[in-house]
Design a protein around this motif. Structure first.
Motif, short mmCIF file in Angstrom:
data_model
loop_
_atom_site.label_atom_id
_atom_site.label_comp_id
_atom_site.label_asym_id
_atom_site.label_seq_id
_atom_site.Cartn_x
_atom_site.Cartn_y
_atom_site.Cartn_z
N ILE A 137 31.19 52.14 34.71
CA ILE A 137 29.26 51.76 34.25
C ILE A 137 29.54 50.65 35.42
O ILE A 137 28.84 49.97 36.19
N VAL A 138 31.20 50.05 34.78
CA VAL A 138 31.42 48.45 35.86
C VAL A 138 32.83 48.41 35.51
O VAL A 138 33.51 49.03 34.36
N ALA A 139 33.82 47.98 36.02
CA ALA A 139 34.92 47.72 36.43
C ALA A 139 35.62 46.79 37.29
O ALA A 139 34.75 46.43 37.74
N VAL A 140 36.68 46.27 36.84
CA VAL A 140 36.91 44.53 37.35
C VAL A 140 38.17 45.15 37.88
O VAL A 140 39.44 45.52 36.67
N ALA A 141 39.07 44.37 38.69
CA ALA A 141 40.44 45.11 39.55
C ALA A 141 40.46 43.19 39.64
O ALA A 141 40.31 42.86 39.90
N ALA A 142 41.86 42.96 38.63
CA ALA A 142 42.37 41.37 39.16
C ALA A 142 43.58 41.39 39.73
O ALA A 142 44.71 42.04 38.61
N ALA A 143 44.19 40.60 40.14
CA ALA A 143 45.19 40.46 41.16
C ALA A 143 44.92 38.77 40.48
O ALA A 143 44.75 38.47 41.13
N ASN A 193 53.76 27.88 37.19
CA ASN A 193 53.58 26.75 36.78
C ASN A 193 52.63 26.78 34.88
O ASN A 193 52.28 25.11 35.53
N GLY A 194 52.32 27.72 34.54
CA GLY A 194 51.85 27.46 33.58
C GLY A 194 50.21 27.74 33.79
O GLY A 194 48.99 27.67 32.96
N HIS A 195 49.90 27.53 34.92
CA HIS A 195 48.37 27.37 35.53
C HIS A 195 48.41 28.79 37.32
O HIS A 195 49.18 29.84 36.99
N ILE A 196 46.93 29.02 37.00
CA ILE A 196 46.89 30.14 38.12
C ILE A 196 46.81 29.50 39.83
O ILE A 196 45.89 28.64 39.24
N ALA A 197 47.49 29.99 40.41
CA ALA A 197 47.65 29.28 41.48
C ALA A 197 46.28 30.46 42.91
O ALA A 197 45.75 29.72 42.92
N GLU A 198 46.62 31.80 42.08
CA GLU A 198 45.44 32.44 42.86
C GLU A 198 44.81 33.96 41.98
O GLU A 198 45.75 34.09 41.69
N ALA A 199 43.42 34.15 42.43
CA ALA A 199 43.28 34.84 41.63
C ALA A 199 41.97 35.90 42.75
O ALA A 199 41.59 34.70 43.93
N ARG A 200 42.30 37.63 43.03
CA ARG A 200 41.44 38.21 43.39
C ARG A 200 41.34 39.31 42.15
O ARG A 200 41.86 40.04 41.60
N ILE A 201 39.26 39.32 42.69
CA ILE A 201 38.57 39.64 41.96
C ILE A 201 38.12 41.40 42.47
O ILE A 201 36.88 40.33 43.21
N GLY A 202 38.00 42.25 42.11
CA GLY A 202 37.06 43.24 42.94
C GLY A 202 36.59 43.29 41.68
O GLY A 202 36.84 44.04 40.36
N LEU A 203 35.14 43.75 41.94
CA LEU A 203 34.74 44.54 41.48
C LEU A 203 33.60 45.65 41.33
O LEU A 203 32.88 46.26 42.96
N ALA A 220 40.81 29.22 40.30
CA ALA A 220 42.48 28.99 41.11
C ALA A 220 42.72 27.23 40.85
O ALA A 220 42.30 26.26 41.21
N GLY A 221 44.30 27.34 40.59
CA GLY A 221 44.52 25.52 39.76
C GLY A 221 43.95 25.28 38.58
O GLY A 221 43.96 24.39 38.10
N ALA A 222 43.05 26.43 37.78
CA ALA A 222 42.92 26.61 36.50
C ALA A 222 44.77 26.72 35.38
O ALA A 222 45.02 27.31 35.31
N ASP A 223 43.89 26.36 34.78
CA ASP A 223 45.39 26.31 33.09
C ASP A 223 45.14 28.65 33.02
O ASP A 223 43.98 28.60 33.08
N ALA A 224 46.63 29.01 33.02
CA ALA A 224 46.33 30.14 32.70
C ALA A 224 45.98 29.92 30.60
O ALA A 224 47.11 30.98 30.11
N GLY A 225 44.98 29.58 30.21
CA GLY A 225 44.52 30.50 29.14
C GLY A 225 43.33 30.49 28.44
O GLY A 225 42.47 30.52 29.59
#
Ligand SMILES: Cc1cc2nc3c(=O)[nH]c(=O)nc-3n(C[C@H](O)[C@H](O)[C@H](O)COP(=O)(O)OP(=O)(O)OC[C@H]3O[C@@H](n4cnc5c(N)ncnc54)[C@H](O)[C@@H]3O)c2cc1C
Lengths: 831, 285
Positions: free
Chosen positions: B195-201, B206-216, B234-239
């Motif tokens: 119905i919907v799906a999300v692909a995330a890489a 260093n405890g942060h998200i350096a880069e994210a790729r998200i396919g819908l 990009a650059g956000a806290d991995a929380g």
């Protein structure tokens, strides 16, 4: 048996009844190496393809069949006008009121089409492929008429009409008032004095039976005789009805239901295609086959359910129920088929369920719409009734601030009150609702789950838990013929069986109750093995051919074991009685001195002497040494007509997780304890419960036949008409209590529909219990994630779904699968 | 459910297949696993005059290590993809998403290339290919060309493939650094489309998200990237809080449809929830 009590030390072989025998018919059914109708090939056989209407309501203009007629390998093309003289109307055997309006149902439309998928022409060709290719060549002029789809609007003043030639969209109005019938008191008074009244509008969505084997019919003419093989539940009824409809005399028509792959009521019908196949074979004098595609099946085989239920319940403050009022709108679809109008009436008596209502009124309107006709679907009327009462009991509990189980307990019939005559006038035979409920609570692990529910609520967990009940009963064993007569049904409800003792001692059991997957061959063999004391393996069960099994009323309404099995037992006992006479002669003893045990007659007190019933079969064949004046046969037959229905009951409990963020519902645990009376084969009972649960849960969560505003069925493939598989269903914790039915010699009550009838409200009640504290009071079925999410976050009942099909297969729907050529199919590209 | 009559060829090489396609004219269709093509032919929604069956073109089958990328042959079946060690190592997202496709029978016949060439927006693999910046190698009469994923998916059931072209392989760049991946699929029954799906890489540093790729998946006529969420991550806290905040942008720029399973507003909501869940799982929280 008394013989066993006489000599307890020498117990014979274990009883067959009660053993979990694997079904002897399954190997051939599962591998498909059997007589499915579509497996049938006859010399010179021609093939049919049906041209179907892509519009819901229109006058038929010219139908140009020339291109189709001259297509390669096409033998003939017939339109409704060609067949009008012979085809008559599809029979409706249940005129529920004298005034009921039946618009008539041509097998091939003549002047007007009234639903998408209705037949408008038939192609006859030398191959299935040639027939199918020619479908696109038929050019039909449709002159559109307004389309009627919504029952509430259909009954409004000035509504457009489903049929041009009837005065309104109401087919009938049928009322049962317990006060007037003398089985209860007046609802008006009950409601006037009530402390609490709860009123709800419930919707039973439209469902599609979706049997596994598509429908198929083959007709072979032989002189002026016709043999029809058809994937039908009802060969006997079909034969009578075809004779009455087409003018082929009954004795010139033989109907065979070979192995049939499921029906769920969907093959309890006299279909347009059966009439068409017969008429074409008659015209052309050649064998003819019709087999439907899945798309045709979904749009043109009859549908089920589709009711709007207005339910009012009255109670005092302490939770004693005082009265129940039910007003139904039942969607007939465009036409009345075999028992279309009777389905809601089968539910009429079940709304009061297991509760001691003093007052009850039922009022049903049958409504025409431009949709596929509805008719029997597993449970037929009783799931609808059970849903309504089990849902409104929960609503009443909420209103009273009572525990839903306490409310039920307070009002249900106690074990010591059986037999109990209900406000609807039915006499419930036996049972113990408390016992079944206790057992089900234990199976579920009720207290722990309630505790977990509390924790999740307190922590505001995104996944909430709910528990839902359904304490149900149903009327089974259709049916006492007199009762059917009093309801204006066109036939009786007896069943027939006969036993043939073969010279080698083997036994043929002929049953009129034609199976379509239930396991009759196994269960009937178990019954007969015990009655005659012959090995299970020595018994063959014959069925489904009107020439072999001349009398019968077939399989539906959980009747087979209760009525048909009872006839088998009675016939067996007659065989034993006849054999006893022969045995006495052979053993030179008096009949009174004989005992019959494990298949052998022996003289009481004379060990070693004895003759088996299988030996008597050979002696009867030879007839050399027979008692004087006794005809040389120990075969027997019996017809059983019950005096009352049987009333299985049970407690079903569902624990449901609801993901409040997405609306996804997931069954956490499902426990049920059913009382189906005596259990002949526990494996078959378990299988019937599982299958029934799958279908009942599917109504609650998955299945819905959706029409768009033009009357196209947009759930036209299994991509969008969602039937769950084993992967989507939970483990089932099942159990039984046993209170034998007093009304038949077996003591069985019927199990074929139980799971399907009971489960739907338990599932919906569980989902609501999980989210009621968030303000949700109802959610429409099926509980799609979207509906659940909307109900939680936007209020209301989740609302109607968008009607567009999903895009898999290019959004295939009836518009394009009706077999008409579309610009897309001519272009050859994807849509 | 009988398709209209059609011609049939079963070439043994890519060159033969290309010739057959050229000879077949504009109505010719390529047959891979047939799990999408055969149903639409049986429903007569498609009626190609010529079907070019690729099942004997063995050079199109299998996964190669091609240095900085994996090369997945177009005719590699879903079940081969799931069990392939290279894919497990370098692109587990593909294996995970493919496991959610249909049922065993379909996965045994259906192919990676077929699913991408079919470009059903509800199909699971297009969004994955888009998230992984896959490159599509197309062969035509004039030779081969490479098309990046963002240009391959053109519209509903429409790709950059010309009528006389074949998809021969899909190159998945190997990702450098510490990546976590997750495919979050939402459907009603086990064998159904999303119905919907999300692909995330997601790459963590260093405890942060350096880069994210998200396919819908199924948020428009083609697979889409959740660009606004990618930027917010990009650059956000991995929380949890930062991920939830970023996920609120998941549906921006999408154009989901209304159908039996979901109206557009509900799809947009699902995209947010599923993006949050997919990223959270990919990050390893
Ligand atoms: C019951 C069922 C459930 C499914 N569920 C899902 C699901 O949940 N998720 C999902 O993603 N998919 C699902 N699918 C689709 C499945 O993944 C298909 O296998 C896939 O979409 C098509 O792959 P195929 O190899 O079968 O291609 P085919 O059906 O053979 O071809 C599909 C299209 O691609 C073209 N094509 C194929 N190969 C090439 C090529 N090399 N070059 C150029 N054009 C080409 C064809 O001409 C055709 O137009 C399901 C299918 C079924 C039957």
């Amino acid at each position: 048996m008394t013989a066993v009590e006489d000599r307890p030390m020498t117990a014979g072989p274990a009883k067959e009844v009660g053993q979990a025998r694997k079904r002897k018919e399954d190997a051939r059914l599962i591998t498909g190496k059997t007589t499915w109708t579509d497996n049938m090939v006859l010399p010179g056989m021609l093939h049919l393809a049906v041209v179907r209407s892509p519009v819901a309501h229109a006058k038929l203009g010219t139908i140009d069949v020339e291109a189709a007629r001259s297509a390669p390998n096409v033998v003939a093309v017939f339109t409704g006008r060609d067949l009008a003289e012979e085809q008559g109307s599809i029979p409706c055997a249940w005129p529920v009121t004298p005034e009921m309006v039946n618009p008539g149902h041509p097998s091939v439309a003549v002047d007007e089409v009234n639903h998408v998928g209705e037949a408008v022409a038939v192609i006859v060709a030398r191959s299935k492929t040639a027939a199918q290719d020619a479908v696109e060549l038929v050019d039909v002029d449709y002159d559109p008429l307004p389309v009627v789809l919504d029952m509430e609007r259909a009954l409004a003043e000035g509504a457009a009409l489903t049929h041009d030639h009837v005065a309104s969209n109401e087919s009938y109005r049928w009322i049962f008032d317990a006060g007037e019938a003398g089985t209860g008191s007046s609802t008006d008074e009950a409601f006037a004095k009530a402390d609490v009244v709860v009123s709800r509008r419930f919707v039973q969505q439209r469902l599609i039976p979706a049997f596994m084997e598509p429908r198929s019919t083959v007709v072979q003419p032989q002189g002026d005789n016709y043999t029809m093989w058809s994937a039908t539940q009802v060969p006997h009824i079909l034969r009578i009805m075809l004779a009455m409809t087409t003018g082929v005399p009954e004795h010139k028509l033989r109907v065979i239901a070979p192995d049939v792959g499921g029906g769920f009521g969907g093959k309890l019908q006299v279909t347009p295609e059966e009439v068409i196949t017969l008429l074409v074979a008659k015209r052309l004098g050649k064998p003819v086959k019709w087999t439907e595609t899945r798309s045709e099946s979904l749009m043109s085989a009859h549908h089920g359910r589709d009711q709007i239920q207005y339910v009012d319940i009255a109670a005092d403050r302490e939770g004693n129920v005082l009265g129940l009022k039910v007003h139904l709108l039942a969607d007939m679809g465009a036409y009345l088929r075999l028992v279309t109008p009777g389905v809601p009436i089968l539910g009429a008596f079940m709304f009061p369920a297991i509760y001691k209502f003093p007052a009850y009124r039922f009022d049903c309107q049958g409504v025409f719409t431009n949709k596929t006709p509805t008719d029997a679907y597993r449970g037929a009327g009783r799931p609808e009734a059970t849903f309504a009462i089990e849902r409104i009991m929960d609503e009443l509990a909420v209103e009273l601030g009572m525990d839903p189980l306490e409310l039920r307990r307070k009002n249900w019939i106690n074990a010591d009150e059986f037999p109990f005559t209900t406000v609807a006038g039915l006499e419930y035979d036996s049972g113990d609702y408390e016992q079944a409920t206790q057992q089900a609570l234990e199976l579920l692990g009720y207290d722990e789950l309630r505790e977990e529910q509390r924790r999740r609520r307190e922590s505001n967990d995104p996944v909430q838990l709910g528990i839902g009940f359904s304490t149900f009963t149903e009327m089974c064993g259709l049916a006492p013929s007199r009762v059917l007569g009093s309801l204006s049904y066109g036939a009786g409800g007896w069943e027939h069986a006969s036993i043939r003792m073969l010279p080698t001692g083997k036994v043929e059991v002929i049953t009129g109750s034609t199976p379509h997957g239930q396991g009759h061959e196994t269960a009937w063999s178990q019954l007969v093995a015990d009655e005659l004391g012959v090995p299970f393996e020595d018994i063959e069960v014959l069925h489904g051919d009107t020439a072999i099994s001349p009398r019968g009323l077939d399989t539906y309404g959980s009747r087979s074991l209760v009525v048909g099995g009872a006839a088998v037992v009675n016939a067996s006992q007659k065989v034993v009685a006849k054999a006893r006479t022969v045995a006495a002669h052979l053993l030179e003893a008096s009949e009174d001195d004989l005992q019959f045990e494990s298949g052998t007659f022996s003289v009481r007190g004379t060990p070693g002497s004895g003759v088996s019933i299988q030996e008597i079969a050979l002696a009867t064949f030879a007839a050399h040494n027979f008692p004087d004046g006794v005809e040389p046969s120990i075969d027997a037959d019996a017809t059983f007509d019950p005096v009352n229905f049987s009333f299985p009951h049970g407690t079903h409990i569902c624990a449901m997780e609801v993901d409040t963020e997405t609306g996804m519902v997931t069954i956490r645990k499902y426990a049920c304890v059913d009382d189906v009376g005596k259990i002949v084969n526990p494996l078959i009972v378990e299988g019937q419960i599982h299958g029934g649960l799958a279908q009942g849960i599917a109504q609650a969560l998955y299945e819905e036949a959706v029409y768009d505003e033009d009357g196209n069925l947009t759930t036209g493939t299994f991509v969008d008409y969602l039937v769950p598989s084993a992967a989507d269903l939970p483990h089932f914790d099942t159990g039984n209590t046993v209170h034998e039915a007093p009304g038949n010699p077996i003591g069985a009550k019927g199990v074929g529909e139980a799971g399907c009838i009971a489960s739907t409200p338990a599932v919906v009640n569980a989902a609501l219990d999980a989210v009621r504290h968030l303000g949700v009071t109802d959610i429409l079925m099926p509980l799609t994630p979207e509906r659940v999410w909307r109900a939680i976050h936007r209020g209301g009942d989740g609302g109607d779904r968008a009607t567009a099909g999903t895009n898999a297969y290019g959004g295939a729907q009836t518009e394009t699968t009706a077999g008409v050529s579309t610009p897309e199919s001519r272009l050859g590209g994807d849509r | 459910m009988i398709p209209a009559a059609f011609g049939y060829v079963r070439p043994g090489t890519v060159d033969e297949a290309l010739r057959a396609l050229a000879d077949g004219g504009e109505d010719a269709k390529v047959l891979a696993g047939g799990q999408s093509l055969i149903p639409v032919m049986r429903l007569r929604l498609a009626a190609p005059s010529m079907v070019v069956d690729l099942t004997r073109v063995t050079e199109l089958r299998g996964v190669r290590d091609d240095g900085d990328a994996l090369a997945i042959g177009a005719m590699t079946t879903h079940s081969d993809v799931i069990s392939d060690p290279l894919i497990r190592e370098f692109a587990p997202l593909i294996a995970q998403a493919t496991e959610t496709v249909a049922d065993r029978q379909v996965r045994h016949r259906g192919t990676f290339g077929g699913a991408l060439a079919h470009a059903d927006p509800a199909g699971d693999l297009p969004a994955v290919a888009l998230a992984l910046d896959a490159e599509f190698v197309l062969a035509g009469p004039g030779g081969r060309r490479t098309v990046p994923a963002r240009d391959f998916f053109v519209d509903y059931l429409t790709t950059a493939l010309a009528e006389d072209e074949l998809l021969v392989e899909v190159r998945i760049p190997k990702l450098a650094g510490s990546w976590g991946m997750h495919y979050e699929k939402f459907n009603r029954v086990a064998q159904a489309w999303s119905i919907v799906a999300v692909a995330a890489a997601v790459r963590r540093e260093n405890g942060h998200i350096a880069e994210a790729r998200i396919g819908l998946t199924n948020m428009g006529p083609t697979p889409l990237r959740a660009t606004a969420t990618e930027q917010a991550l990009a650059g956000a806290d991995a929380g949890e809080a930062a991920i939830a905040e970023a996920a609120r942008h998941a549906a921006e720029g999408t154009a989901p449809s209304d159908d039996l399973n979901a109206r557009a507003d509900y799809r947009a909501h699902l995209a947010e929830v599923l993006t949050r869940r997919a990223v959270t799982a990919a990050v390893g929280l």
